[in-house]
Design an enzyme around this catalytic site. Structure first.
Site, PDB file in Angstrom:
ATOM      1  N   TYR A 170       0.787  -1.022  -0.075  1.00 28.96           N
ATOM      2  CA  TYR A 170       0.033   0.057  -0.015  1.00 28.96           C
ATOM      3  C   TYR A 170       0.983   1.336   0.090  1.00 28.96           C
ATOM      4  CZ  TYR A 170      -3.792   3.060   1.441  1.00 28.96           C
ATOM      5  OH  TYR A 170      -4.698   4.111   1.798  1.00 28.96           O
ATOM      6  N   ASP A 171       1.789   1.326   0.924  1.00 30.69           N
ATOM      7  CA  ASP A 171       2.723   2.585   1.191  1.00 30.69           C
ATOM      8  C   ASP A 171       3.417   2.774  -0.131  1.00 30.69           C
ATOM      9  OD1 ASP A 171       1.718   1.876   3.520  1.00 30.69           O
ATOM     10  OD2 ASP A 171       3.628   2.278   4.617  1.00 30.69           O
ATOM     11  N   GLU A 172       4.084   1.766  -0.553  1.00 26.61           N
ATOM     12  CA  GLU A 172       5.007   2.054  -1.672  1.00 26.61           C
ATOM     13  C   GLU A 172       4.213   2.014  -3.001  1.00 26.61           C
ATOM     14  OE1 GLU A 172       8.063   2.712  -1.640  1.00 26.61           O
ATOM     15  OE2 GLU A 172       9.084   1.828  -0.066  1.00 26.61           O
ATOM     16  N   GLY A 173       2.977   1.269  -3.052  1.00 22.76           N
ATOM     17  CA  GLY A 173       2.123   1.477  -4.187  1.00 22.76           C
ATOM     18  C   GLY A 173       1.735   3.014  -4.365  1.00 22.76           C
ATOM     19  N   ASN A 195      -6.291   9.523   8.140  1.00 22.31           N
ATOM     20  CA  ASN A 195      -7.252   8.572   8.780  1.00 22.31           C
ATOM     21  C   ASN A 195      -8.514   9.521   8.706  1.00 22.31           C
ATOM     22  OD1 ASN A 195      -4.543   7.762   9.982  1.00 22.31           O
ATOM     23  ND2 ASN A 195      -5.805   5.976  10.614  1.00 22.31           N
ATOM     24  N   VAL A 237      -9.654   1.191  13.090  1.00 24.17           N
ATOM     25  CA  VAL A 237      -9.845   1.292  14.676  1.00 24.17           C
ATOM     26  C   VAL A 237     -11.261   1.981  14.934  1.00 24.17           C
ATOM     27  CG1 VAL A 237      -8.594   3.488  14.951  1.00 24.17           C
ATOM     28  CG2 VAL A 237      -8.747   1.897  16.809  1.00 24.17           C
ATOM     29  N   GLN A 244       0.313   4.693  20.615  1.00 18.07           N
ATOM     30  CA  GLN A 244       0.390   5.160  19.271  1.00 18.07           C
ATOM     31  C   GLN A 244      -0.765   6.082  18.962  1.00 18.07           C
ATOM     32  OE1 GLN A 244      -0.759   2.319  19.942  1.00 18.07           O
ATOM     33  NE2 GLN A 244      -1.935   1.162  18.476  1.00 18.07           N
TER      34      GLN A 244
HETATM   35  P1  NAD Z   1     -12.944   1.648   0.436  1.00 21.50           P
HETATM   36  O1  NAD Z   1     -12.145   0.358   0.500  1.00 21.50           O
HETATM   37  O2  NAD Z   1     -13.995   2.021   1.269  1.00 21.50           O
HETATM   38  O3  NAD Z   1     -13.022   2.255  -1.119  1.00 21.50           O
HETATM   39  C1  NAD Z   1     -12.213   1.948  -2.170  1.00 21.50           C
HETATM   40  C2  NAD Z   1     -12.955   1.466  -3.324  1.00 21.50           C
HETATM   41  O4  NAD Z   1     -12.225   1.153  -4.435  1.00 21.50           O
HETATM   42  C3  NAD Z   1     -14.001   0.354  -3.056  1.00 21.50           C
HETATM   43  O5  NAD Z   1     -15.393   0.614  -3.495  1.00 21.50           O
HETATM   44  C4  NAD Z   1     -13.431  -1.037  -4.002  1.00 21.50           C
HETATM   45  O6  NAD Z   1     -14.401  -1.769  -4.249  1.00 21.50           O
HETATM   46  C5  NAD Z   1     -12.629  -0.043  -5.030  1.00 21.50           C
HETATM   47  N1  NAD Z   1     -11.632  -0.935  -5.617  1.00 21.50           N
HETATM   48  C6  NAD Z   1     -10.597  -1.445  -5.144  1.00 21.50           C
HETATM   49  N2  NAD Z   1      -9.612  -1.661  -5.778  1.00 21.50           N
HETATM   50  C7  NAD Z   1     -10.191  -1.423  -7.323  1.00 21.50           C
HETATM   51  C8  NAD Z   1      -9.992  -1.943  -8.556  1.00 21.50           C
HETATM   52  N3  NAD Z   1      -8.755  -2.562  -8.813  1.00 21.50           N
HETATM   53  N4  NAD Z   1     -10.851  -1.378  -9.492  1.00 21.50           N
HETATM   54  C9  NAD Z   1     -11.859  -0.655  -9.385  1.00 21.50           C
HETATM   55  N5  NAD Z   1     -12.204  -0.454  -7.829  1.00 21.50           N
HETATM   56  C10 NAD Z   1     -11.475  -0.668  -6.976  1.00 21.50           C
HETATM   57  O7  NAD Z   1     -11.647   2.925   0.962  1.00 21.50           O
HETATM   58  P2  NAD Z   1     -11.846   4.327   1.372  1.00 21.50           P
HETATM   59  O8  NAD Z   1     -11.610   4.705   2.592  1.00 21.50           O
HETATM   60  O9  NAD Z   1     -13.155   5.057   0.534  1.00 21.50           O
HETATM   61  O10 NAD Z   1     -10.512   4.747   0.545  1.00 21.50           O
HETATM   62  C11 NAD Z   1     -10.709   5.666  -0.887  1.00 21.50           C
HETATM   63  C12 NAD Z   1      -9.391   6.110  -1.292  1.00 21.50           C
HETATM   64  O11 NAD Z   1      -8.845   6.922  -0.233  1.00 21.50           O
HETATM   65  C13 NAD Z   1      -8.226   4.835  -1.458  1.00 21.50           C
HETATM   66  O12 NAD Z   1      -7.619   5.377  -2.465  1.00 21.50           O
HETATM   67  C14 NAD Z   1      -7.534   5.213  -0.127  1.00 21.50           C
HETATM   68  O13 NAD Z   1      -6.269   4.693  -0.327  1.00 21.50           O
HETATM   69  C15 NAD Z   1      -7.517   6.568   0.319  1.00 21.50           C
HETATM   70  N6  NAD Z   1      -7.180   6.782   1.623  1.00 21.50           N
HETATM   71  C16 NAD Z   1      -8.149   6.478   2.417  1.00 21.50           C
HETATM   72  C17 NAD Z   1      -7.909   6.850   3.825  1.00 21.50           C
HETATM   73  C18 NAD Z   1      -9.095   6.675   4.891  1.00 21.50           C
HETATM   74  O14 NAD Z   1      -8.667   6.901   6.036  1.00 21.50           O
HETATM   75  N7  NAD Z   1     -10.129   6.077   4.567  1.00 21.50           N
HETATM   76  C19 NAD Z   1      -6.693   7.684   4.184  1.00 21.50           C
HETATM   77  C20 NAD Z   1      -5.824   7.559   3.269  1.00 21.50           C
HETATM   78  C21 NAD Z   1      -6.218   7.283   1.929  1.00 21.50           C
HETATM   79  N1  UDP Z   2      -5.994  -0.508  16.154  1.00 19.47           N
HETATM   80  C1  UDP Z   2      -6.399  -0.790  17.376  1.00 19.47           C
HETATM   81  N2  UDP Z   2      -7.530  -1.583  17.397  1.00 19.47           N
HETATM   82  C2  UDP Z   2      -8.262  -1.989  16.408  1.00 19.47           C
HETATM   83  C3  UDP Z   2      -7.869  -1.646  15.243  1.00 19.47           C
HETATM   84  C4  UDP Z   2      -6.824  -0.668  15.115  1.00 19.47           C
HETATM   85  O1  UDP Z   2      -6.092  -0.498  18.265  1.00 19.47           O
HETATM   86  O2  UDP Z   2      -9.374  -2.700  16.419  1.00 19.47           O
HETATM   87  C5  UDP Z   2      -4.686   0.457  15.950  1.00 19.47           C
HETATM   88  C6  UDP Z   2      -3.909   0.270  15.007  1.00 19.47           C
HETATM   89  O3  UDP Z   2      -3.061  -0.614  15.552  1.00 19.47           O
HETATM   90  C7  UDP Z   2      -3.334   1.546  14.577  1.00 19.47           C
HETATM   91  C8  UDP Z   2      -4.346   2.503  14.890  1.00 19.47           C
HETATM   92  O4  UDP Z   2      -5.391   1.658  15.538  1.00 19.47           O
HETATM   93  O5  UDP Z   2      -2.255   1.993  15.536  1.00 19.47           O
HETATM   94  C9  UDP Z   2      -4.939   2.960  13.769  1.00 19.47           C
HETATM   95  O6  UDP Z   2      -5.281   1.692  12.742  1.00 19.47           O
HETATM   96  P1  UDP Z   2      -6.355   1.757  11.621  1.00 19.47           P
HETATM   97  O7  UDP Z   2      -6.355   0.378  10.898  1.00 19.47           O
HETATM   98  O8  UDP Z   2      -7.575   2.452  11.979  1.00 19.47           O
HETATM   99  O9  UDP Z   2      -5.716   2.763  10.524  1.00 19.47           O
HETATM  100  P2  UDP Z   2      -3.888   2.890  10.136  1.00 19.47           P
HETATM  101  O10 UDP Z   2      -2.995   1.934  10.814  1.00 19.47           O
HETATM  102  O11 UDP Z   2      -3.816   2.754   8.762  1.00 19.47           O
HETATM  103  O12 UDP Z   2      -3.677   4.412  10.645  1.00 19.47           O
END
Ligand code: NAD
Ligand code: UDP
Ligand code: UDP
Length: 321
Positions: A144-147, A173, A186, A208
């Site tokens: 994910y990160d490197e992607g 987040n 979380v 954290q």
């Molecule tokens: P989500 O998983 O709810 O939504 C992602 C959507 O993309 C889903 O509907 C999934 O079916 C679709 N999808 C995944 N792979 C696909 C593919 N190959 N082709 C077509 N559709 C595909 O996640 P989200 O929280 O709504 O996140 C949306 C975007 O925002 C993502 O790119 C995510 O990396 C980014 N983002 C979200 C957060 C967050 O906290 N929610 C934080 C940082 C970045």
């Molecule tokens: N986390 C937790 N309990 C849970 C789910 C996540 O304590 O049931 C922690 C997790 O280890 C991280 C933080 O909450 O430190 C945020 O996790 P989340 O998966 O929501 O997002 P991200 O790690 O991608 O910021």
């Protein structure tokens, strides 16, 4: 204006579509493979003449005509993106390449949903866009990160080589209604556990930190960024930082004082701290989150309980701690 929203049936994408449809009266094409999203998130638009839903995987080429590309397709929660890490890499690299190619052919403006994860386990706080990150390229979060780092690189090369208008949002987040109940994030975990009167599962000692942004604020930031002329990555997130233990305490106090906490091992490479420096978004977009964590969690619980989502009494400005 014709908008393509990839990942539009996911959590953030569906809220973005709500704003594009309801507030801007736009034409929207939602492209999604339903890996983590659901048709139900956009069901209320299916009959609308300006809305179209296409089941498609962005790792395959797509040929449609649009003016704006909002590229959100990618599983976002650690358990989802690690369930099939090679697929996550393909989505971020091949999927982003295809959507950039589409935007280039159409002359469309392109916004990439990047992430705070490009900073990895940050050694500085808060994280500004100038911070280059502390990312493992071999660990379980690397898909994910490197992607996403490669997706950003692709976007900027399409700008430099082809003159494509790109916008890059580094999203921190985000939470709110329509997060998938099984995403393991979380906020989702704690709220569902609280509603079921189960112990809240804190990973590690809970020291954290994270900074949680309500989805309406985030969508407002995405809209402002797309409309801006900002050609640099922009952090979008709420700068109020709290520990995971504090989040658990808040949910216990607010929703169910009988709840307890159970501790579980910290996942590998779990970032120790995360807090956005949002100066760039403030200065260049005039954007700042307005919804407090207390209000946002209440709205999310209300939505889960099937009630009308309560509007905040008076939008509060987030306090930078
Ligand atoms: P989500 O998983 O709810 O939504 C992602 C959507 O993309 C889903 O509907 C999934 O079916 C679709 N999808 C995944 N792979 C696909 C593919 N190959 N082709 C077509 N559709 C595909 O996640 P989200 O929280 O709504 O996140 C949306 C975007 O925002 C993502 O790119 C995510 O990396 C980014 N983002 C979200 C957060 C967050 O906290 N929610 C934080 C940082 C970045
Ligand atoms: N986390 C937790 N309990 C849970 C789910 C996540 O304590 O049931 C922690 C997790 O280890 C991280 C933080 O909450 O430190 C945020 O996790 P989340 O998966 O929501 O997002 P991200 O790690 O991608 O910021
Ligand atoms: N692409 C696409 N839809 C389009 C145009 C391009 O999916 O409308 C894909 C195309 O298949 C290729 C990628 O986008 O895999 C990059 O296309 P571009 O034209 O920029 O470069 P090239 O085809 O020369 O690799």
């Amino acid at each position: 204006m014709r908008h393509l929203v990839t990942g539009g049936s996911g959590f953030i994408g569906s809220h973005l579509i709500d704003h594009l449809m309801a507030d801007l009266n736009a034409q929207v094409i939602c492209v999604d493979n339903f890996q983590t999203g659901s048709k139900g998130n956009v069901a209320h638009w299916l009959e609308h003449p300006h809305f179209e839903l296409i089941r498609h995987d962005v790792t395959e080429p797509l040929r449609i005509e649009v003016d704006r590309v909002w590229h959100l397709a990618c599983p976002a929660s650690p358990i989802h993106y690690q369930a099939n890490p090679i697929s996550t890499i393909k989505t971020n690299v091949l999927g982003t390449l295809n959507m950039l190619g589409l935007a280039r052919r159409c002359g469309a403006r392109f916004l990439l949903a990047s992430t705070s994860e490009v900073y990895g386990d940050p050694l500085v706080s808060p994280q500004s866009e100038a911070y280059l990150g502390n990312v493992s390229c071999t660990g379980p979060r690397a898909c994910y990160d490197e992607g996403k780092r490669m997706a950003e690189t692709l976007a900027f090369e399409y700008h430099r080589v082809h003159g494509l208008k790109v916008r890059v949002a580094r999203i921190f987040n985000t939470y709110g209604p329509r997060m998938a109940a099984n995403d393991g994030r979380v906020v989702t975990s704690f709220i569902h556990q609280a509603l079921r009167s189960e112990p809240l599962t804190v990973y590690g000692d809970g020291s954290q930190t994270r900074s949680f942004c309500y989805v309406d604020d985030l969508v407002a930031g995405l809209l402002a960024l797309m409309d801006s002329s900002c050609l640099r990555p922009v952090n979008l997130g709420n700068p109020v930082e709290i520990t995971v233990a504090e989040l658990a305490e808040h949910i216990i106090d607010r929703f169910n004082p009988q709840l307890t906490v159970s501790h579980h091992p910290l996942p590998v490479d779990d970032p120790r701290q995360r807090r956005p420096d949002i100066s760039r978004a403030q200065h260049e977009l005039g954007w700042m989150p307005k919804v407090s964590l207390e209000d946002g969690l209440a709205r999310m619980v209300a939505a889960l309980q099937g009630q009308d989502v309560m509007p905040a009494v008076e939008p509060e400005m987030a306090v930078v701690t």
